[in-house]
Design a protein around this motif. Structure first.
Motif, PDB file in Angstrom:
ATOM      1  N   VAL A   1      83.173 -40.354  -3.515  1.00 54.97           N
ATOM      2  CA  VAL A   1      84.426 -41.076  -3.715  1.00 54.97           C
ATOM      3  C   VAL A   1      84.266 -42.453  -3.083  1.00 54.97           C
ATOM      4  O   VAL A   1      83.833 -42.562  -1.928  1.00 54.97           O
ATOM      5  CB  VAL A   1      85.608 -40.318  -3.065  1.00 54.97           C
ATOM      6  CG1 VAL A   1      86.905 -41.058  -3.285  1.00 54.97           C
ATOM      7  CG2 VAL A   1      85.681 -38.902  -3.594  1.00 54.97           C
ATOM      8  N   ARG A   2      84.635 -43.519  -3.830  1.00 53.52           N
ATOM      9  CA  ARG A   2      84.500 -44.885  -3.341  1.00 53.52           C
ATOM     10  C   ARG A   2      85.744 -45.723  -3.618  1.00 53.52           C
ATOM     11  O   ARG A   2      85.695 -46.625  -4.444  1.00 53.52           O
ATOM     12  CB  ARG A   2      83.309 -45.564  -4.002  1.00 53.52           C
ATOM     13  CG  ARG A   2      81.986 -45.075  -3.557  1.00 53.52           C
ATOM     14  CD  ARG A   2      80.891 -45.927  -4.206  1.00 53.52           C
ATOM     15  NE  ARG A   2      79.788 -45.062  -4.537  1.00 53.52           N
ATOM     16  CZ  ARG A   2      79.407 -44.749  -5.757  1.00 53.52           C
ATOM     17  NH1 ARG A   2      80.019 -45.239  -6.784  1.00 53.52           N
ATOM     18  NH2 ARG A   2      78.404 -43.942  -5.963  1.00 53.52           N
ATOM     19  N   PRO A   3      86.861 -45.447  -2.976  1.00 57.22           N
ATOM     20  CA  PRO A   3      88.005 -46.353  -3.183  1.00 57.22           C
ATOM     21  C   PRO A   3      87.706 -47.697  -2.526  1.00 57.22           C
ATOM     22  O   PRO A   3      86.978 -47.759  -1.543  1.00 57.22           O
ATOM     23  CB  PRO A   3      89.170 -45.643  -2.492  1.00 57.22           C
ATOM     24  CG  PRO A   3      88.518 -44.760  -1.490  1.00 57.22           C
ATOM     25  CD  PRO A   3      87.171 -44.386  -2.054  1.00 57.22           C
TER      26      PRO A   3
ATOM     27  N   PHE B   1      87.050 -54.817   1.474  1.00 55.50           N
ATOM     28  CA  PHE B   1      86.723 -53.609   2.231  1.00 55.50           C
ATOM     29  C   PHE B   1      86.575 -52.428   1.279  1.00 55.50           C
ATOM     30  O   PHE B   1      87.380 -52.267   0.370  1.00 55.50           O
ATOM     31  CB  PHE B   1      87.821 -53.302   3.258  1.00 55.50           C
ATOM     32  CG  PHE B   1      87.544 -52.062   4.051  1.00 55.50           C
ATOM     33  CD1 PHE B   1      86.596 -52.069   5.056  1.00 55.50           C
ATOM     34  CD2 PHE B   1      88.214 -50.886   3.772  1.00 55.50           C
ATOM     35  CE1 PHE B   1      86.324 -50.917   5.779  1.00 55.50           C
ATOM     36  CE2 PHE B   1      87.952 -49.732   4.490  1.00 55.50           C
ATOM     37  CZ  PHE B   1      87.003 -49.746   5.495  1.00 55.50           C
ATOM     38  N   PHE B   2      85.531 -51.640   1.487  1.00 55.98           N
ATOM     39  CA  PHE B   2      85.264 -50.462   0.673  1.00 55.98           C
ATOM     40  C   PHE B   2      85.058 -49.269   1.587  1.00 55.98           C
ATOM     41  O   PHE B   2      84.456 -49.388   2.642  1.00 55.98           O
ATOM     42  CB  PHE B   2      84.006 -50.682  -0.183  1.00 55.98           C
ATOM     43  CG  PHE B   2      84.057 -51.941  -0.984  1.00 55.98           C
ATOM     44  CD1 PHE B   2      84.611 -51.940  -2.250  1.00 55.98           C
ATOM     45  CD2 PHE B   2      83.569 -53.130  -0.477  1.00 55.98           C
ATOM     46  CE1 PHE B   2      84.675 -53.112  -2.994  1.00 55.98           C
ATOM     47  CE2 PHE B   2      83.632 -54.302  -1.209  1.00 55.98           C
ATOM     48  CZ  PHE B   2      84.184 -54.291  -2.474  1.00 55.98           C
ATOM     49  N   LEU B   3      85.547 -48.147   1.156  1.00 53.07           N
ATOM     50  CA  LEU B   3      85.436 -46.905   1.905  1.00 53.07           C
ATOM     51  C   LEU B   3      84.732 -45.901   1.004  1.00 53.07           C
ATOM     52  O   LEU B   3      84.994 -45.861  -0.195  1.00 53.07           O
ATOM     53  CB  LEU B   3      86.847 -46.414   2.249  1.00 53.07           C
ATOM     54  CG  LEU B   3      87.014 -45.099   2.962  1.00 53.07           C
ATOM     55  CD1 LEU B   3      86.473 -45.200   4.372  1.00 53.07           C
ATOM     56  CD2 LEU B   3      88.489 -44.733   3.003  1.00 53.07           C
ATOM     57  N   GLY B   4      83.844 -45.099   1.561  1.00 53.74           N
ATOM     58  CA  GLY B   4      83.154 -44.106   0.749  1.00 53.74           C
ATOM     59  C   GLY B   4      82.962 -42.813   1.500  1.00 53.74           C
ATOM     60  O   GLY B   4      82.870 -42.795   2.726  1.00 53.74           O
ATOM     61  N   ILE B   5      82.913 -41.711   0.760  1.00 53.10           N
ATOM     62  CA  ILE B   5      82.645 -40.410   1.359  1.00 53.10           C
ATOM     63  C   ILE B   5      81.888 -39.552   0.349  1.00 53.10           C
ATOM     64  O   ILE B   5      82.157 -39.597  -0.846  1.00 53.10           O
ATOM     65  CB  ILE B   5      83.935 -39.704   1.835  1.00 53.10           C
ATOM     66  CG1 ILE B   5      83.589 -38.396   2.548  1.00 53.10           C
ATOM     67  CG2 ILE B   5      84.887 -39.475   0.691  1.00 53.10           C
ATOM     68  CD1 ILE B   5      84.731 -37.816   3.341  1.00 53.10           C
ATOM     69  N   VAL B   6      80.915 -38.815   0.856  1.00 55.88           N
ATOM     70  CA  VAL B   6      80.151 -37.869   0.038  1.00 55.88           C
ATOM     71  C   VAL B   6      80.595 -36.479   0.471  1.00 55.88           C
ATOM     72  O   VAL B   6      80.476 -36.113   1.643  1.00 55.88           O
ATOM     73  CB  VAL B   6      78.634 -38.053   0.248  1.00 55.88           C
ATOM     74  CG1 VAL B   6      77.855 -37.003  -0.531  1.00 55.88           C
ATOM     75  CG2 VAL B   6      78.207 -39.453  -0.163  1.00 55.88           C
ATOM     76  N   VAL B   7      81.139 -35.705  -0.490  1.00 54.92           N
ATOM     77  CA  VAL B   7      81.716 -34.395  -0.200  1.00 54.92           C
ATOM     78  C   VAL B   7      80.926 -33.306  -0.924  1.00 54.92           C
ATOM     79  O   VAL B   7      80.835 -33.320  -2.143  1.00 54.92           O
ATOM     80  CB  VAL B   7      83.194 -34.340  -0.668  1.00 54.92           C
ATOM     81  CG1 VAL B   7      83.812 -32.992  -0.355  1.00 54.92           C
ATOM     82  CG2 VAL B   7      83.998 -35.464  -0.043  1.00 54.92           C
ATOM     83  N   PRO B   8      80.353 -32.346  -0.163  1.00 59.27           N
ATOM     84  CA  PRO B   8      79.688 -31.218  -0.823  1.00 59.27           C
ATOM     85  C   PRO B   8      80.735 -30.218  -1.320  1.00 59.27           C
ATOM     86  O   PRO B   8      81.704 -29.926  -0.615  1.00 59.27           O
ATOM     87  CB  PRO B   8      78.837 -30.605   0.299  1.00 59.27           C
ATOM     88  CG  PRO B   8      79.497 -31.033   1.559  1.00 59.27           C
ATOM     89  CD  PRO B   8      80.218 -32.315   1.278  1.00 59.27           C
ATOM     90  N   ILE B   9      80.558 -29.734  -2.552  1.00 62.64           N
ATOM     91  CA  ILE B   9      81.511 -28.766  -3.100  1.00 62.64           C
ATOM     92  C   ILE B   9      80.751 -27.608  -3.745  1.00 62.64           C
ATOM     93  O   ILE B   9      79.564 -27.715  -4.036  1.00 62.64           O
ATOM     94  CB  ILE B   9      82.462 -29.397  -4.144  1.00 62.64           C
ATOM     95  CG1 ILE B   9      81.675 -29.895  -5.364  1.00 62.64           C
ATOM     96  CG2 ILE B   9      83.295 -30.505  -3.532  1.00 62.64           C
ATOM     97  CD1 ILE B   9      82.551 -30.249  -6.543  1.00 62.64           C
TER      98      ILE B   9
END
Length: 172
Positions: A149-151, A117-125
Motif C-alpha cells: 500500500v502506497r498512499p 510525502f509518501f507512506l508505504g507498508i508491505v503487509v503479508p496476507i
C-alpha cells in the motif's frame, strides 16, 4: 549528492505498547548549488542525530528543511524504511507470535511552501486457494501473498495539513 543505506535506530508509535524500537534503513539526498563540489557526508548523520528519537510523519518536513538549510541545497529527499512488528494470534492454535510489516516514509522538498510525502507498508496476507476450496468439503490449502500500500500526501498550506496526491509514487 547524498548517503545511502544508513542503518539508524528509531522509535515509532505502537498502539498496543506506546512505542516500538526498531532499526531503519535511511537514504538522504540533496541537490547542491552548482558552485558546490560536494559536502561532508557527516552532515547527513548530524541531521539524523539532531532528530534522534523523533523521526516521524510529523517531523518529516522539518528534517527535509534542515537538510536544505544545513547543506545550502535547493532540494532534499529522504527515505526511511523500517520493520514494524505486531503481535498476531494463530487462528487454530491461538499461539501468539510477531508479524513483520515493512513501513516506509519517503519525502521531498524543493520549494519553500510545499513538501511531498509518501507512506508505504508491505503487509503479508493469507488467502484460501480458490481451486482447493472448490474440491474440498473439509478444508483447503492457503496461499501466501504480499500487499503493498502506497498512499501519498502533499503538504498544502503553512499549517501542514495533508491531502492525497497522485502525481508521484515512491516505490517500496
Amino acid at each position: 549528492m547524498g548517503v545511502k543505506n544508513i542503518r539508524y535506530p528509531i522509535t515509532v508509535l505502537d498502539k498496543a505498547r506506546g512505542v516500538q524500537h526498531t532499526v531503519a534503513n535511511v537514504n538522504m539526498y540533496v541537490d547542491l548549488p552548482h558552485q558546490f563540489k560536494g559536502t561532508h557526508m557527516s552532515r547527513f548523520i548530524e541531521i539524523l542525530n539532531k532528530f534522534k528519537g523523533d523521526i516521524s510523519i510529523k517531523t518529516f518536513s522539518n528534517i527535509l528543511r534542515e537538510m536544505k538549510q544545513r547543506l545550502k541545497a535547493k532540494s532534499a529527499h529522504l527515505e526511511v524504511e523500517f520493520p514494524y512488528f505486531i503481535e498476531k494470534e494463530a487462528p487454530v492454535t491461538r499461539a501468539k507470535s510477531l508479524m513483520e510489516y515493512i513501513c516506509r516514509f519517503c519525502g521531498s522538498s524543493n520549494r519553500v511552501e510545499k513538501d511531498d510525502f509518501f507512506l508505504g507498508i508491505v503487509v503479508p496476507i493469507t488467502t484460501v486457494c480458490p481451486c482447493s476450496k472448490e474440491i474440498s468439503q473439509f478444508g483447503a490449502h492457503n496461499q501466501r501473498s504480499i500487499v503493498t500500500v502506497r498512499p501519498s500526501f502533499q503538504e498544502v498550506s503553512v499549517d501542514r495539513r495533508y491531502r492525497p496526491a497522485d502525481r508521484r509514487l515512491c516505490l517500496l
